[in-house]
Write a protein that holds these residues in place. Structure first.
Motif, mmCIF file in Angstrom:
data_model
loop_
_atom_site.group_PDB
_atom_site.id
_atom_site.type_symbol
_atom_site.label_atom_id
_atom_site.label_comp_id
_atom_site.label_asym_id
_atom_site.label_seq_id
_atom_site.Cartn_x
_atom_site.Cartn_y
_atom_site.Cartn_z
ATOM 1 N N ASP A 222 13.760 20.213 4.285
ATOM 2 C CA ASP A 222 13.624 20.549 5.703
ATOM 3 C C ASP A 222 12.171 20.762 6.106
ATOM 4 N N SER A 223 11.368 21.316 5.193
ATOM 5 C CA SER A 223 10.001 21.691 5.545
ATOM 6 C C SER A 223 8.988 20.594 5.244
ATOM 7 N N TRP A 224 9.442 19.420 4.834
ATOM 8 C CA TRP A 224 8.506 18.302 4.668
ATOM 9 C C TRP A 224 7.825 18.069 6.022
ATOM 10 N N PRO A 225 6.545 17.716 6.059
ATOM 11 C CA PRO A 225 5.813 17.620 7.336
ATOM 12 C C PRO A 225 6.128 16.346 8.116
ATOM 13 N N TYR A 226 7.291 16.319 8.742
ATOM 14 C CA TYR A 226 7.719 15.121 9.469
ATOM 15 C C TYR A 226 6.802 14.772 10.635
ATOM 16 N N GLY A 227 6.113 15.779 11.161
ATOM 17 C CA GLY A 227 5.235 15.533 12.291
ATOM 18 C C GLY A 227 4.105 14.569 12.000
ATOM 19 N N ARG A 228 3.811 14.319 10.732
ATOM 20 C CA ARG A 228 2.738 13.370 10.407
ATOM 21 C C ARG A 228 3.207 11.915 10.560
ATOM 22 N N GLU A 264 21.750 7.452 -0.554
ATOM 23 C CA GLU A 264 20.342 7.796 -0.758
ATOM 24 C C GLU A 264 20.146 9.167 -1.404
ATOM 25 N N VAL A 265 21.235 9.889 -1.689
ATOM 26 C CA VAL A 265 21.101 11.233 -2.276
ATOM 27 C C VAL A 265 20.344 11.199 -3.603
ATOM 28 N N PRO A 266 20.707 10.338 -4.565
ATOM 29 C CA PRO A 266 19.952 10.340 -5.832
ATOM 30 C C PRO A 266 18.471 10.034 -5.634
ATOM 31 N N ALA A 267 18.150 9.119 -4.718
ATOM 32 C CA ALA A 267 16.745 8.778 -4.491
ATOM 33 C C ALA A 267 15.966 9.982 -3.974
ATOM 34 N N LEU A 268 16.590 10.795 -3.135
ATOM 35 C CA LEU A 268 15.926 11.990 -2.623
ATOM 36 C C LEU A 268 15.683 12.993 -3.746
ATOM 37 N N TYR A 269 16.660 13.155 -4.629
ATOM 38 C CA TYR A 269 16.471 14.059 -5.762
ATOM 39 C C TYR A 269 15.384 13.546 -6.709
ATOM 40 N N ARG A 270 15.260 12.244 -6.834
ATOM 41 C CA ARG A 270 14.211 11.705 -7.699
ATOM 42 C C ARG A 270 12.819 11.997 -7.130
ATOM 43 N N LEU A 271 12.715 12.076 -5.808
ATOM 44 C CA LEU A 271 11.434 12.436 -5.205
ATOM 45 C C LEU A 271 11.031 13.848 -5.603
ATOM 46 N N GLU A 272 12.005 14.747 -5.667
ATOM 47 C CA GLU A 272 11.706 16.106 -6.116
ATOM 48 C C GLU A 272 11.314 16.093 -7.583
ATOM 49 N N GLN A 273 12.041 15.315 -8.354
ATOM 50 C CA GLN A 273 11.831 15.266 -9.797
ATOM 51 C C GLN A 273 10.431 14.742 -10.146
ATOM 52 N N SER A 274 9.949 13.806 -9.364
ATOM 53 C CA SER A 274 8.643 13.190 -9.623
ATOM 54 C C SER A 274 7.477 14.005 -9.065
ATOM 55 N N ALA A 279 4.399 17.134 -2.992
ATOM 56 C CA ALA A 279 3.081 16.638 -2.602
ATOM 57 C C ALA A 279 3.072 16.050 -1.204
ATOM 58 N N ALA A 280 4.257 15.778 -0.658
ATOM 59 C CA ALA A 280 4.374 15.111 0.650
ATOM 60 C C ALA A 280 3.484 13.870 0.676
ATOM 61 N N ASP A 281 3.597 13.059 -0.378
ATOM 62 C CA ASP A 281 2.713 11.918 -0.530
ATOM 63 C C ASP A 281 3.282 10.669 0.138
ATOM 64 N N GLU A 282 2.639 9.540 -0.102
ATOM 65 C CA GLU A 282 3.030 8.297 0.560
ATOM 66 C C GLU A 282 4.435 7.847 0.161
ATOM 67 N N VAL A 283 4.817 8.108 -1.086
ATOM 68 C CA VAL A 283 6.146 7.680 -1.540
ATOM 69 C C VAL A 283 7.237 8.449 -0.800
ATOM 70 N N SER A 284 7.121 9.776 -0.749
ATOM 71 C CA SER A 284 8.123 10.555 -0.017
ATOM 72 C C SER A 284 8.037 10.266 1.474
ATOM 73 N N GLY A 285 6.823 9.995 1.973
ATOM 74 C CA GLY A 285 6.666 9.651 3.382
ATOM 75 C C GLY A 285 7.401 8.379 3.744
ATOM 76 N N GLN A 286 7.348 7.381 2.866
ATOM 77 C CA GLN A 286 8.071 6.134 3.130
ATOM 78 C C GLN A 286 9.572 6.358 3.129
ATOM 79 N N PHE A 287 10.041 7.214 2.235
ATOM 80 C CA PHE A 287 11.472 7.525 2.204
ATOM 81 C C PHE A 287 11.886 8.182 3.518
ATOM 82 N N MET A 288 11.145 9.189 3.959
ATOM 83 C CA MET A 288 11.492 9.890 5.196
ATOM 84 C C MET A 288 11.430 8.955 6.391
ATOM 85 N N LEU A 289 10.408 8.108 6.442
ATOM 86 C CA LEU A 289 10.291 7.140 7.524
ATOM 87 C C LEU A 289 11.502 6.217 7.566
ATOM 88 N N THR A 290 11.919 5.748 6.414
ATOM 89 C CA THR A 290 13.058 4.837 6.351
ATOM 90 C C THR A 290 14.338 5.505 6.834
#
Length: 341
Positions: A222-228, A264-274, A279-290
């Protein structure tokens, strides 16, 4: 966020971030609404295809989260509209629950099935019904708007014509509000944690990939910075408009949409795992954008389908067929629209 009935004290105990206000926070819900409205096809009414309408829907997309706190009678029923907890096979809560692809038409029947399986709707949620209800409301709104718009253009009595205009304007305000509410629930359906029994840590289930069981996980998402994320990027990432041929039953398309998010649930958990999520990095950003783009695409298609389906609706009392008013077969629907006592 899931389980919106949590008290502030409970939230503090769980140390959830302050930003944990909804599936996507304020920024994400706004983006779903705005991106969808900016992408409506040209055959929809012009008042919907304006920058002002897009901005209004974006703001109204936050409303179901802003409703919270009205009291237990008000909140308890509404809280469970934001999610549906599906197991990995797409059944509500467990193999004892109904499949999301085979839900009964009425929510009361759904709740009865859950009770017979020893399950509770307050735990299970009823998001599919919130989306279907919102879609069906739009058909009503559009149906009335079509009749009012047609009669405003051809009514010769000045008093009646003025009323048709005023009621058409009221209907336009209602349409923006109702699209905003639908936008919220469609947006919730794009957030995988609103669709799964693994909604806040994997839980006590088979966990071959060793996903986190932390009860802070939902708050972290929930607290990922979606505003970016920029709304233009959401628009660019949206899918092509659905070519679902009419009739395209809403009770088929909503489960399909929800299952696409569940996948997409497992993919979201893998973002936490990695570490990508923290880090709210580009990989998680692409997931949220999608995922935001998936919500905006679905909302655009639902609004479009509701508009097109409204041509065959019957509205008013006594009911008149929208198409027959528009083509002049019904010349005077005044009593049906204004209301005859």
């Amino acid at each position: 966020m899931k389980r919106l009935a949590l008290t502030l004290a409970t939230m503090a105990a769980l140390t959830l971030p302050v930003a944990s206000a909804g599936a996507w926070g304020n920024s994400g819900h706004r983006m779903v609404g705005v991106a969808a409205m900016q992408s409506l096809p040209d055959d929809l009414p012009a008042f919907l295809r304006t920058a002002a309408a897009a901005a209004e829907v974006g703001e109204l997309s936050r409303e179901p989260d802003r409703w919270k706190g009205g009291g237990r009678t008000h909140d308890r029923d509404r809280d469970t509209a934001h999610f549906v907890d599906l197991d990995d096979a797409g059944r509500v809560m467990s193999e004892a629950g109904p499949a999301v692809t085979a839900l009964p038409e009425l929510r009361s029947e759904y709740e009865r099935l859950l009770a017979e399986a020893g399950l509770d709707v307050d735990d299970a949620g009823y998001l599919p019904y919130a989306v279907i209800d919102g879609y069906q409301q739009l058909i009503r709104d559009f149906g009335y708007w079509r009749v009012l718009n047609a009669m405003e253009a051809r009514e010769t009595d000045p008093g009646r014509r003025a009323w048709y205009r005023e009621d058409r304007e009221r209907r336009e305000a209602l349409l923006l509000r109702d699209i905003g509410v639908l936008s919220h629930y469609v947006g919730d359906g794009a957030q995988p944690l609103h669709l799964t029994i693994h909604y806040n840590g994997w839980g006590d289930y088979p966990n071959p990939e060793g996903f986190t069981t932390s009860r802070q996980f939902h708050g972290q998402v929930d607290s990922w910075p979606y505003g970016r994320i920029d709304v233009a990027a959401v628009v660019a990432a949206m899918a092509a408009p659905s070519d679902c041929a009419s009739p395209c039953p809403i009770r088929d398309r909503v489960p399909a949409y929800i299952l696409s998010g569940l996948a997409e649930v497992p993919a979201l958990y893998r973002l936490e795992q990695s570490g990508s999520l923290a880090a709210a990095d580009e990989v998680s950003g692409q997931f949220m954008l999608t995922r935001l783009a998936a919500g905006a695409s679905e909302l655009r298609d639902l609004v479009t389908a509701a508009w097109r389906d409204s041509a065959q609706a019957r509205v008013g009392w006594p009911a008149v067929r929208v198409a027959e008013v528009e083509d002049g077969t019904v010349a005077d629907p005044w009593d049906s629209m204004f209301g005859a006592d």
